[in-house]
Design a protein around this motif. Structure first.
Motif, PDB file in Angstrom:
ATOM      1  N   VAL A   1       0.827  -1.205   0.000  1.00 36.02           N
ATOM      2  CA  VAL A   1       0.000   0.000   0.000  1.00 36.02           C
ATOM      3  C   VAL A   1       0.860   1.253   0.000  1.00 36.02           C
ATOM      4  O   VAL A   1       0.669   2.167  -0.819  1.00 36.02           O
ATOM      5  N   PHE A   2       1.813   1.325   0.908  1.00 33.94           N
ATOM      6  CA  PHE A   2       2.596   2.553   1.035  1.00 33.94           C
ATOM      7  C   PHE A   2       3.557   2.729  -0.137  1.00 33.94           C
ATOM      8  O   PHE A   2       3.780   3.860  -0.599  1.00 33.94           O
ATOM      9  N   GLN A   3       4.135   1.640  -0.636  1.00 38.08           N
ATOM     10  CA  GLN A   3       5.042   1.769  -1.771  1.00 38.08           C
ATOM     11  C   GLN A   3       4.304   2.220  -3.030  1.00 38.08           C
ATOM     12  O   GLN A   3       4.727   3.154  -3.713  1.00 38.08           O
ATOM     13  N   LEU A   4       3.188   1.560  -3.339  1.00 39.93           N
ATOM     14  CA  LEU A   4       2.462   1.892  -4.566  1.00 39.93           C
ATOM     15  C   LEU A   4       1.801   3.263  -4.479  1.00 39.93           C
ATOM     16  O   LEU A   4       1.772   4.016  -5.454  1.00 39.93           O
ATOM     17  N   GLY A   5       1.251   3.585  -3.316  1.00 41.46           N
ATOM     18  CA  GLY A   5       0.476   4.803  -3.210  1.00 41.46           C
ATOM     19  C   GLY A   5       1.258   6.039  -2.826  1.00 41.46           C
ATOM     20  O   GLY A   5       0.882   7.151  -3.221  1.00 41.46           O
ATOM     21  N   LEU A   6       2.361   5.876  -2.064  1.00 46.24           N
ATOM     22  CA  LEU A   6       2.988   7.057  -1.485  1.00 46.24           C
ATOM     23  C   LEU A   6       4.496   7.164  -1.670  1.00 46.24           C
ATOM     24  O   LEU A   6       5.047   8.252  -1.487  1.00 46.24           O
ATOM     25  N   LEU A   7       5.179   6.075  -1.981  1.00 51.60           N
ATOM     26  CA  LEU A   7       6.634   6.105  -1.889  1.00 51.60           C
ATOM     27  C   LEU A   7       7.373   5.989  -3.215  1.00 51.60           C
ATOM     28  O   LEU A   7       8.581   6.217  -3.252  1.00 51.60           O
ATOM     29  N   THR A   8       6.706   5.620  -4.290  1.00 50.68           N
ATOM     30  CA  THR A   8       7.450   5.348  -5.522  1.00 50.68           C
ATOM     31  C   THR A   8       7.175   6.329  -6.653  1.00 50.68           C
ATOM     32  O   THR A   8       8.006   6.506  -7.539  1.00 50.68           O
ATOM     33  N   ASP A   9       6.003   6.953  -6.646  1.00 50.86           N
ATOM     34  CA  ASP A   9       5.657   7.886  -7.722  1.00 50.86           C
ATOM     35  C   ASP A   9       4.957   9.096  -7.114  1.00 50.86           C
ATOM     36  O   ASP A   9       4.073   8.944  -6.272  1.00 50.86           O
ATOM     37  N   THR A  10       5.329  10.265  -7.539  1.00 51.99           N
ATOM     38  CA  THR A  10       4.811  11.493  -6.926  1.00 51.99           C
ATOM     39  C   THR A  10       3.289  11.563  -6.963  1.00 51.99           C
ATOM     40  O   THR A  10       2.646  11.929  -5.981  1.00 51.99           O
ATOM     41  N   ALA A  11       2.693  11.225  -8.090  1.00 49.99           N
ATOM     42  CA  ALA A  11       1.249  11.407  -8.262  1.00 49.99           C
ATOM     43  C   ALA A  11       0.440  10.168  -7.915  1.00 49.99           C
ATOM     44  O   ALA A  11      -0.792  10.212  -7.952  1.00 49.99           O
ATOM     45  N   ALA A  12       1.098   9.070  -7.568  1.00 50.57           N
ATOM     46  CA  ALA A  12       0.392   7.790  -7.410  1.00 50.57           C
ATOM     47  C   ALA A  12      -0.710   7.844  -6.372  1.00 50.57           C
ATOM     48  O   ALA A  12      -1.752   7.196  -6.509  1.00 50.57           O
ATOM     49  N   GLY A  13      -0.509   8.612  -5.290  1.00 49.21           N
ATOM     50  CA  GLY A  13      -1.469   8.627  -4.207  1.00 49.21           C
ATOM     51  C   GLY A  13      -2.548   9.681  -4.314  1.00 49.21           C
ATOM     52  O   GLY A  13      -3.359   9.823  -3.380  1.00 49.21           O
ATOM     53  N   ASP A  14      -2.609  10.406  -5.419  1.00 46.33           N
ATOM     54  CA  ASP A  14      -3.679  11.390  -5.582  1.00 46.33           C
ATOM     55  C   ASP A  14      -5.026  10.697  -5.439  1.00 46.33           C
ATOM     56  O   ASP A  14      -5.290   9.659  -6.052  1.00 46.33           O
ATOM     57  N   LEU A  15      -5.898  11.277  -4.640  1.00 45.54           N
ATOM     58  CA  LEU A  15      -7.122  10.616  -4.212  1.00 45.54           C
ATOM     59  C   LEU A  15      -8.273  10.908  -5.168  1.00 45.54           C
ATOM     60  O   LEU A  15      -8.402  12.013  -5.690  1.00 45.54           O
ATOM     61  N   GLY A  16      -9.127   9.908  -5.358  1.00 47.98           N
ATOM     62  CA  GLY A  16     -10.304  10.092  -6.199  1.00 47.98           C
ATOM     63  C   GLY A  16     -11.527   9.431  -5.599  1.00 47.98           C
ATOM     64  O   GLY A  16     -11.414   8.547  -4.747  1.00 47.98           O
ATOM     65  N   TRP A  17     -12.708   9.852  -6.047  1.00 53.92           N
ATOM     66  CA  TRP A  17     -13.963   9.291  -5.561  1.00 53.92           C
ATOM     67  C   TRP A  17     -15.041   9.504  -6.620  1.00 53.92           C
ATOM     68  O   TRP A  17     -14.939  10.374  -7.493  1.00 53.92           O
TER      69      TRP A  17
END
Length: 469
Positions: free
Chosen positions: A190-206
């Protein structure tokens, strides 16, 4: 020869599998025991109000799910933040923000973490060091799967306060488990894919519309346009390999759907023969339904995989009290809050100015069985403590949704209980967010599993007398 494929289950995994098979030229029948598609990521009508069964979010790194929405023609119904920005509220405190900057990952969150008031100043550099160390964990390793995330955090200098106000803020919502109960491997994913490897990866959507508009209505249209025979309110009773293929025994359920038609399981029990089966049902159902020998898993594997509940608390106020589309809370029973006024039909049901707020409570083992009155007594003061305007607002409606088995339990050691798409029985593949997707139980994992199961099914030879031909 056109391959006949049967898909059992109409959640995201089943819909993704059916579309992939139909797009490849197969003749596909999909059975879903409920009256609607979408599984736990759907919605229902409560009077004139559209209510989601759970508040699901998407990250920019959820590429398979976003492509799935493209395939359904509803990508524009989902909002993605231009830049990750999460307001974090706490009783009696000024709001904090977890907002990324434009620097490369993992530096993009450094400034926000150094200013993040809920974590004591002395702990913030330790948080940054732990984040860098978490980025070096191999999520595919048996050691990471066997180790608890909470134990790993403690070994890396994380205080109880840092765990409570930061690591669990993200982890509970994404893993449906607290750090003390979660697998290090899944947490690292979770943390690697969403927050630690790509700047925009964790941008939130709904979703800006009820989830049923996406995962039921739009999914039906796409499936039927692709030639899939969609049969809701139809329960698959048994699967049997025979000389002419897989025999599927199906019986109608008592649920109905406004769009149900002649092919939706009305009438008596029937038997249908197909060449391939994609099973996209929950693990306990798969354990009962699939023939013996499908998996090389230990006895009682589905029970050991377990489940974790999610509770939704729904409150309609007579005025605006939440001044964000989405916000999180710490030091409170409240976890994540969503403004669903625009997507739910609230304005057609309640007076002008009313706001519909949904609180999503993950890992809710201690709340899933709590009576409605007790939840009201707990949550309304808690909301007023983090949303000051709620203290003077009038509550127009209050209700609760419960998903007792929302996800599998993301505990250490679960990787050995999550099978891949290929079974030991020719022509039978499995899908579901609980299978070995490399992801926790998310919409992204569900879609990936369906596509993998479809690819595996179409790559395998046909079945004759229970063996390949």
């Amino acid at each position: 020869m056109t391959v006949r494929v049967g898909v059992v289950g109409g959640g995201l995994a089943g819909v993704a599998a059916a579309l992939r098979c139909a797009d490849a030229g197969a003749r596909v029948t999909l059975w879903e025991s409920r009256a609607r598609l979408g599984g736990v990521a759907g919605s229902f009508r409560r009077g004139e109000l559209d209510v989601d069964t759970g508040q699901h979010v998407v990250l920019r790194c959820c590429t398979s799910y976003l492509a799935f929405l493209d395939r359904l023609g509803v990508r524009d119904a989902v909002t993605l933040q231009d830049r990750l920005d999460i307001p974090v509220l706490a009783p009696g405190a000024r709001p904090s923000r977890l907002r990324r900057n434009g620097l490369p990952a993992p530096l993009h969150l450094g400034a926000a973490l150094l200013r993040y008031a809920p974590v004591p100043r002395a702990d913030r550099l330790r948080v940054l060091r732990a984040a860098l160390a978490l980025g070096r964990v191999d999520p595919a390793s048996a050691e990471a799967d066997a180790r608890g995330f909470g134990d790993w955090l403690a070994a890396h200098g994380q205080s109880a306060r840092a765990v409570e106000t930061l690591w669990d803020l993200v982890g509970i919502a994404t893993l449906n488990a607290r750090a003390a109960d979660a697998s290090l491997a899944l947490a690292a994913t979770v943390f690697q894919l969403g927050l630690l490897t790509d700047t925009a990866a964790g941008d939130l959507g709904w979703a800006r519309v009820p989830l049923g508009r996406l995962h039921d209505d739009a999914a039906r249209r796409a499936l039927e346009a692709a030639g899939v025979d969609v049969r809701t309110s139809a329960k698959v009773r048994s699967l049997t390999a025979g000389p002419d293929g897989w025999r599927v025994a199906v019986a109608p359920t008592h649920e109905t759907h406004a769009q149900a038609g002649p092919g939706d399981g009305s009438g008596g029990e029937e038997e249908i023969v197909v060449d391939r089966i994609v099973s996209a049902v929950p693990p306990t159902v798969a354990a009962r339904l699939l023939p013996e020998g499908a998996f090389d898993l230990p006895q009682g594997w589905a029970e050991r995989l377990g489940s974790s509940p999610i509770v939704g608390v729904h409150v309609v106020y007579d005025r605006r009290v939440l001044h964000h589309d989405v916000a999180a809370a710490v030091d409170s029973p409240v976890q994540w809050m969503f403004d669903r006024t625009g997507s739910s039909g609230t304005r057609a049901v309640h007076p002008a100015g009313a706001q519909y707020v949904v609180v999503s409570l993950s890992a809710a083992d201690d709340l899933v069985g709590t009576p409605l009155a007790a939840l009201r007594e707990l949550m309304l003061p808690a909301l007023a403590a983090v949303l000051p305007d709620a203290a003077s607002a009038r509550v127009l409606d209050f209700f609760v949704t419960r998903e007792p088995h929302a996800t599998f339990r993301a505990a250490p050691g679960q990787a050995a209980l999550r099978p891949g798409p290929v079974t030991a029985l020719p022509g039978l593949t499995v899908a579901g967010a609980w299978t070995a997707t490399g992801w926790p139980a998310t919409m992204e994992g569900a879609v990936r599993s369906g596509e993998a199961a479809a690819a595996a099914a179409l790559a395998r030879p046909l079945v004759a007398a229970g063996v390949a031909r």
